[in-house]
Motif scaffolding. Sequence first.
Motif, PDB file in Angstrom:
ATOM      1  N   SER A 132       0.677  -1.135  -0.017  1.00 32.87           N
ATOM      2  CA  SER A 132      -0.003  -0.027  -0.132  1.00 32.87           C
ATOM      3  C   SER A 132       0.740   1.055  -0.002  1.00 32.87           C
ATOM      4  N   ASP A 133       2.212   0.965   0.238  1.00 37.56           N
ATOM      5  CA  ASP A 133       3.141   2.211   0.131  1.00 37.56           C
ATOM      6  C   ASP A 133       3.350   2.559  -1.473  1.00 37.56           C
ATOM      7  N   SER A 134       4.046   3.827  -1.211  1.00 39.67           N
ATOM      8  CA  SER A 134       4.327   4.328  -2.889  1.00 39.67           C
ATOM      9  C   SER A 134       5.314   3.428  -3.570  1.00 39.67           C
ATOM     10  N   THR A 135       5.475   3.382  -4.749  1.00 39.15           N
ATOM     11  CA  THR A 135       6.185   2.705  -5.819  1.00 39.15           C
ATOM     12  C   THR A 135       7.548   3.249  -5.536  1.00 39.15           C
ATOM     13  N   ASP A 136       7.885   4.406  -5.158  1.00 35.60           N
ATOM     14  CA  ASP A 136       9.005   4.946  -4.709  1.00 35.60           C
ATOM     15  C   ASP A 136       9.702   4.084  -3.468  1.00 35.60           C
ATOM     16  N   LYS A 137       8.659   4.061  -2.389  1.00 32.45           N
ATOM     17  CA  LYS A 137       9.310   3.677  -1.261  1.00 32.45           C
ATOM     18  C   LYS A 137       9.541   2.028  -1.548  1.00 32.45           C
ATOM     19  N   ASP A 138       8.746   1.411  -2.496  1.00 28.33           N
ATOM     20  CA  ASP A 138       9.049   0.081  -2.802  1.00 28.33           C
ATOM     21  C   ASP A 138      10.357  -0.191  -3.340  1.00 28.33           C
ATOM     22  N   VAL A 139      10.872   0.858  -4.250  1.00 30.24           N
ATOM     23  CA  VAL A 139      11.969   0.676  -4.768  1.00 30.24           C
ATOM     24  C   VAL A 139      13.357   1.043  -3.821  1.00 30.24           C
ATOM     25  N   GLU A 140      12.900   1.794  -2.950  1.00 31.04           N
ATOM     26  CA  GLU A 140      13.835   2.153  -1.956  1.00 31.04           C
ATOM     27  C   GLU A 140      14.073   1.142  -0.847  1.00 31.04           C
ATOM     28  N   ASP A 192      -0.899   7.164 -10.744  1.00 34.36           N
ATOM     29  CA  ASP A 192      -0.296   6.356 -11.578  1.00 34.36           C
ATOM     30  C   ASP A 192       0.897   5.436 -10.587  1.00 34.36           C
ATOM     31  N   GLY A 193      -0.012   5.173  -9.570  1.00 37.24           N
ATOM     32  CA  GLY A 193       0.831   4.023  -9.004  1.00 37.24           C
ATOM     33  C   GLY A 193       1.739   4.646  -7.952  1.00 37.24           C
ATOM     34  N   LYS A 194       1.939   5.916  -7.832  1.00 32.29           N
ATOM     35  CA  LYS A 194       2.766   6.619  -7.111  1.00 32.29           C
ATOM     36  C   LYS A 194       2.634   6.958  -5.794  1.00 32.29           C
ATOM     37  N   ASP A 195       1.385   7.199  -5.510  1.00 33.29           N
ATOM     38  CA  ASP A 195       0.907   7.688  -3.756  1.00 33.29           C
ATOM     39  C   ASP A 195       0.748   6.533  -3.188  1.00 33.29           C
ATOM     40  N   ALA A 196       0.642   6.589  -1.998  1.00 36.54           N
ATOM     41  CA  ALA A 196       0.341   5.773  -0.878  1.00 36.54           C
ATOM     42  C   ALA A 196      -1.266   5.411  -0.802  1.00 36.54           C
TER      43      ALA A 196
END
Length: 524
Positions: free
Chosen positions: A270-278, A432-436
Motif C-alpha cells: 500500500s506504500d508508494s512505488t518510490d518507497k518500494d524501490v527504496e 499513477d501508482g506513485k501515492d500511498a
Amino acid sequence: MYFNGIYHLFYQYNPKGAVWGNIVWAHSVSKDLINWHALEAAIFPSKPFDQFGCWSGSATILPGNKPIILYTGIVDANNTQVQNFAVPANLSDPFLRHWIKPNSNPLIVADDFVNKTSFRDPTTAWMAPDGHWRITIGGRRKRRGMSFLYRSRDFFRWTKAKHPLHSMAATGNWECPDFFPVSTDGVTGLDTSVIGPKVKHVFKVSLDLTRYEYYTIGTYDLESDRYVPDKDMIDGWNGLRFDYGNFYASKSFFDPSKNRRILWGWANESDSTDKDVEKGWAGIQLIPRTVVLDPTGKQLLQWPIEELESLRRENMEMSNLELKQGEKVEIEQITAAQADVEVTFTFASLDKAEPFDEKWDRYDAEKICREKKSTVGGGLGPFGLATLASKKLEEFTPVFFRIFKDKDKHLVLMCSDASMSSIEEDKTKMVDGKDAYRPSFGGFVNVDLKDMKISLRSLIDNSVVESFAAGGKTVITSRVYPVMALYGDAHLYAFNNGTETIQIESFNAWNMDTPEHMNHELKD
C-alpha cells in the motif's frame, strides 16, 4: 503444491527490481508451511512460447505421482498469451529444483473467439467421471468476464468447450480463477477432482477492474459441464469475498498430508512505488488459511493454518474486563509489533444498536467504514483493537465492530482502518501508482448475536494486520507502514467508543517468533 512430504510455493517475481516486469516463477520449499527456503527460479523466459514473460498458472499431480505445471506464456510485445506446461527435470530430487519446458509447447493457443491478451492463469486440473481432464482459464469477451473450459484425455491435447465453465456480464477481465470442491458434511478438505453427493463447488475470480476477489458457492453440473451458483448467491461485484482488504491473486490447493484445502493469497504494497524501490522489495504472501464450508452452506470459513501456532511464545491472558464508553486498555506484556491475538467481546443488550441508514449501500461496507470510523462514537460499538499504535495514538490501525439495527435483523460491520496508520501525509488516492494507499476496509459479518458475543483474531506482523471475525466468517487484511509504532514502540489497545458497555469475556495474546528462512544448506 504438496509433493512427497514437501510444500512448494511458486510465485510471480521480478528478479531485477521491486516493480512489475521481467516476471519469472520463483520457487521456495518448506516442510511445515512456516519455515521456507528459497531456491533458484523454476520457470523463466527462455523459449519463443514464453520469451516475454512467464505468468501465473497452477500445479497438478498426475497419476503415478507426477507433478506438472501449467502456466501462461507471453509470446510477443503485444502481450499475446498462450498456455504452456513444465515438468520436473529429476523426480528423484526431493526439492524439484529444475524444471523442463518441452518444445511441444504451447499446449493451448487462443482461438478466434478468445481475446488473446486476456487469456491467462490456468487452474489446477480436475478429472470428471468421464475420465477426461478439465481446466479453466480466465479472460473476457468485451466486458463480460469469462472462465473458459478446456478438456483433454491425456493432458497434452486440449479442446475448448463450446460453453465456458462460468461467465458474468459487466465484470471485466477475470484473473486467477479458482475452482474447487468443498464438503457439506464436516471440515475435511477434498481433492480437486472430487465430485458427488455431499459436495458443493466454489468458484473464485480475481477481478482486474476492482482488484478484489469474489466467490460463489454452487453446483458443478456434469451434464452441461458448467458451474451454477446457488440461487441466493450474489455473482459479481457485490458478492462474497475471501478477504475484504488488501488481498488478491489467491490460489488454493489440496494438502493430502492433513486432508485439508489451503488458500494462500498475496498482499501487494500500500506504500508508494518510490518507497518500494527504496526498500528493494514489494509484495508478501499472507499466512496460509484452511478453507471449509460454513455449516449454513452460505459462505466459507477461513482460519490460519495450525502450524502458525508453532511460532507462539510468551502468552498474556485476561478475562472479564469491562470497557465503558470512551475507555481503552493497553495490552501489555507482549510484543505488539508481532503478535497473535484472540479476543471475545460480549455485551448485555442490542438495544443501543444504531439504526442502519437506508441511504447507505448495504453492499459497500468499505464506504460505511470510511464514514463511521473508530473515533466516531456510536451505540453498540465501535469496539475492538487498536493495533500497531503509537503510545499516544498519533498513529494506529483499528480493527473494530459496530452493530446496526436493520428492519428485521441486526447487521454487524467489521472495519480495518489504515487511514490513521501513519503520521505521514495522508495520501488516500492512487495516482499513477506513485501515492500511498491508506484505505478504511470493511465487510459485514453474518453472525447470530443471540448469545450477545463476537470473536476476533488478529495476526499482527509489523506492516500487516490480518483479522478474522467470528471464527473466520469475515476476514480483512491491511498493509500499513507506521513511522512511530515500530518494533518495541508499537502498542496494542482494546477500546470501546460506544455507549453500550462492552465486556472482554476472554483475551489471549502471544508474542510471535520469526520463522527461519532456511538459508542454510538444504538436506535431502
